[in-house]
Design an enzyme around this catalytic site. Structure first.
Site, PDB file in Angstrom:
ATOM      1  CB  SER A 271      -0.852  -0.008   1.278  1.00 19.84           C
ATOM      2  OG  SER A 271      -1.513   1.229   1.454  1.00 19.84           O
TER       3      SER A 271
ATOM      4  CE1 TYR B 263      -4.065  -2.068   5.288  1.00 20.00           C
ATOM      5  CE2 TYR B 263      -3.611   0.228   4.705  1.00 20.00           C
ATOM      6  CZ  TYR B 263      -3.905  -1.073   4.325  1.00 20.00           C
ATOM      7  OH  TYR B 263      -4.021  -1.394   2.992  1.00 20.00           O
TER       8      TYR B 263
HETATM    9  N1  LIG Z   1      -8.854  -0.611  -0.902  1.00 19.40           N
HETATM   10  C1  LIG Z   1      -7.764   0.131  -0.826  1.00 19.40           C
HETATM   11  O1  LIG Z   1      -7.823   1.371  -0.871  1.00 19.40           O
HETATM   12  C2  LIG Z   1      -6.406  -0.493  -0.680  1.00 19.40           C
HETATM   13  C3  LIG Z   1      -5.276   0.318  -0.841  1.00 19.40           C
HETATM   14  C4  LIG Z   1      -4.011  -0.220  -0.707  1.00 19.40           C
HETATM   15  C5  LIG Z   1      -3.867  -1.559  -0.426  1.00 19.40           C
HETATM   16  N2  LIG Z   1      -4.955  -2.351  -0.269  1.00 19.40           N
HETATM   17  C6  LIG Z   1      -4.751  -3.769   0.051  1.00 19.40           C
HETATM   18  O2  LIG Z   1      -5.358  -4.575  -0.911  1.00 19.40           O
HETATM   19  C7  LIG Z   1      -5.733  -5.824  -0.340  1.00 19.40           C
HETATM   20  C8  LIG Z   1      -7.197  -6.116  -0.655  1.00 19.40           C
HETATM   21  O3  LIG Z   1      -7.978  -5.084  -0.103  1.00 19.40           O
HETATM   22  P1  LIG Z   1      -9.454  -4.739  -0.640  1.00 19.40           P
HETATM   23  O4  LIG Z   1      -9.572  -3.268  -0.583  1.00 19.40           O
HETATM   24  O5  LIG Z   1      -9.728  -5.443  -1.899  1.00 19.40           O
HETATM   25  O6  LIG Z   1     -10.324  -5.332   0.581  1.00 19.40           O
HETATM   26  P2  LIG Z   1     -11.669  -6.215   0.580  1.00 19.40           P
HETATM   27  O7  LIG Z   1     -12.557  -5.811  -0.519  1.00 19.40           O
HETATM   28  O8  LIG Z   1     -12.182  -6.170   1.981  1.00 19.40           O
HETATM   29  O9  LIG Z   1     -11.109  -7.695   0.270  1.00 19.40           O
HETATM   30  C9  LIG Z   1     -10.295  -8.347   1.210  1.00 19.40           C
HETATM   31  C10 LIG Z   1     -10.213  -9.815   0.874  1.00 19.40           C
HETATM   32  O10 LIG Z   1      -9.371 -10.435   1.855  1.00 19.40           O
HETATM   33  C11 LIG Z   1     -10.006 -11.594   2.349  1.00 19.40           C
HETATM   34  N3  LIG Z   1      -9.579 -11.834   3.728  1.00 19.40           N
HETATM   35  C12 LIG Z   1      -9.639 -10.996   4.787  1.00 19.40           C
HETATM   36  N4  LIG Z   1      -9.124 -11.593   5.873  1.00 19.40           N
HETATM   37  C13 LIG Z   1      -8.712 -12.827   5.485  1.00 19.40           C
HETATM   38  C14 LIG Z   1      -8.069 -13.918   6.145  1.00 19.40           C
HETATM   39  N5  LIG Z   1      -7.745 -13.887   7.457  1.00 19.40           N
HETATM   40  N6  LIG Z   1      -7.777 -15.028   5.426  1.00 19.40           N
HETATM   41  C15 LIG Z   1      -8.091 -15.101   4.123  1.00 19.40           C
HETATM   42  N7  LIG Z   1      -8.705 -14.104   3.433  1.00 19.40           N
HETATM   43  C16 LIG Z   1      -9.007 -12.987   4.122  1.00 19.40           C
HETATM   44  C17 LIG Z   1     -11.487 -11.354   2.212  1.00 19.40           C
HETATM   45  O11 LIG Z   1     -12.125 -12.602   1.991  1.00 19.40           O
HETATM   46  P3  LIG Z   1     -13.233 -13.266   2.965  1.00 19.40           P
HETATM   47  O12 LIG Z   1     -13.782 -12.191   3.858  1.00 19.40           O
HETATM   48  O13 LIG Z   1     -14.250 -13.812   1.983  1.00 19.40           O
HETATM   49  O14 LIG Z   1     -12.473 -14.330   3.675  1.00 19.40           O
HETATM   50  C18 LIG Z   1     -11.559 -10.511   0.931  1.00 19.40           C
HETATM   51  O15 LIG Z   1     -11.694 -11.325  -0.204  1.00 19.40           O
HETATM   52  C19 LIG Z   1      -5.423  -5.708   1.157  1.00 19.40           C
HETATM   53  O16 LIG Z   1      -4.180  -6.302   1.443  1.00 19.40           O
HETATM   54  C20 LIG Z   1      -5.357  -4.208   1.368  1.00 19.40           C
HETATM   55  O17 LIG Z   1      -4.539  -3.859   2.478  1.00 19.40           O
HETATM   56  C21 LIG Z   1      -6.230  -1.861  -0.388  1.00 19.40           C
END
Ligand SMILES: NC(=O)c1ccc[n+]([C@@H]2O[C@H](COP(=O)([O-])OP(=O)(O)OC[C@H]3O[C@@H](n4cnc5c(N)ncnc54)[C@H](OP(=O)(O)O)[C@@H]3O)[C@@H](O)[C@H]2O)c1
Length: 265
Positions: free
Chosen positions: A128, A141
């Site tokens: 990130s 985070y």
């Molecule tokens: N959105 C942003 O602005 C942003 C920016 C920078 C980086 N990121 C990074 O991108 C990644 C994805 O984020 P997102 O925004 O797409 O979030 P999201 O829509 O909430 O998706 C998160 C995914 O992670 C899974 N997950 C959560 N805890 C888990 C665990 N203990 N074991 C296995 N799976 C797990 C969830 O699946 P289930 O709940 O179905 O298990 C879900 O599919 C993260 O690492 C986040 O830090 C996001």
């Protein structure tokens, strides 16, 4: 065609990436802690909790048994912990790192022997912009993503020459429903400002680009013969962050970050 495993593919960036890669003809396995179906958008959905070593082992075994190989691991599963760093308990923080950092280690250590046997592979960790700078009221985070930066950059040295590549994809704010856990120990000292900054974080996510933009960058990283260490995915003023952090003195960088969160008055 390569076989690819993406953790956390039930929604958000993981879902967009698994969908795009399946569409491009790759053999794709995505995961969820509670999969609602066996397949989704052309990819296989497996059960996985990255916090659980047995679950990780079973998931990788399933991929190897079905496909005989695993070429690319995308460590994407993650969530955020909001509030001031002082308001989070150690338990909140252990829980966060269990997913965002130790989960990545569990997956990586389990797939490396398979990749080493093939003398090829690619581990892509979703970091990130918060892994590059301090972020008020998302500090732990940011700490978990800083840990991922140091881990990935070091692992890349150690695997140099093995045929196994390591990359970081570093998105800014992306339009997803990313889970934001509140801290367990809210303190009066942060009342008001905590909510104001959280509202700015939420608006930044709402106004961010869609997760498909990250998916396209991950596709590019997978296609490259010599993948880079870092791929940032930014929009608007965020594009300046990686440069500003290298070029500006700390006091000026801090001024701009405080300004972005209306903390300068
Ligand atoms: N959105 C942003 O602005 C942003 C920016 C920078 C980086 N990121 C990074 O991108 C990644 C994805 O984020 P997102 O925004 O797409 O979030 P999201 O829509 O909430 O998706 C998160 C995914 O992670 C899974 N997950 C959560 N805890 C888990 C665990 N203990 N074991 C296995 N799976 C797990 C969830 O699946 P289930 O709940 O179905 O298990 C879900 O599919 C993260 O690492 C986040 O830090 C996001």
């Amino acid at each position: 065609m390569k076989t690819i495993l993406i953790t956390g593919a039930s929604r958000g960036i993981g879902l967009a990436t698994a969908t795009l890669l399946a569409l491009r003809g790759y053999t794709v396995y995505g995961t969820s802690r509670q999969p609602q179906a066996e397949t989704l958008n052309g990819f296989t959905l497996l059960k996985l909790d990255v916090r659980d070593a047995e679950s990780v082992k079973a998931c990788i075994e399933t991929v190897i048994n079905h496909s005989g190989r695993l070429d690319v691991l995308v460590n994407n599963a993650g969530y955020t912990l909001s509030g001031a760093v002082e308001e989070a308990t150690l338990e909140d923080t252990y829980r966060l790192f269990e997913t965002n950092f130790f989960g990545v280690m569990r997956l990586t250590n389990t797939v490396l022997p398979h990749m080493r046997r093939e003398s090829s592979g690619h581990i892509i960790n979703i970091g990130s912009l918060a892994g590059l700078i301090g972020v008020p009221y998302l500090g732990l985070y940011a700490a978990s993503k800083h840990a991922l930066e140091g881990y990935s950059a070091s692992l890349r040295y150690e695997l140099h020459g093995s045929g196994i590549h390591v990359s970081l994809v570093e998105p800014g704010d992306i339009q997803t429903e990313i889970v934001s856990e509140p801290p367990s120990n809210p303190l009066v000292a942060y009342d008001g400002i905590r909510e104001r900054v959280a509202a700015i974080h939420a608006a930044n996510l709402r106004n961010g680009p869609p997760p498909e933009k990250v998916a396209r960058v991950i596709l590019r990283a997978i296609q490259q013969r010599k993948p880079k260490l870092r791929y940032t995915v930014t929009a608007g003023q965020e594009i300046l962050v990686p440069w500003a952090r290298r070029l500006l003195p700390d006091w000026l960088m801090e001024y701009f970050i405080r300004d972005a969160y209306h903390m300068n008055s």
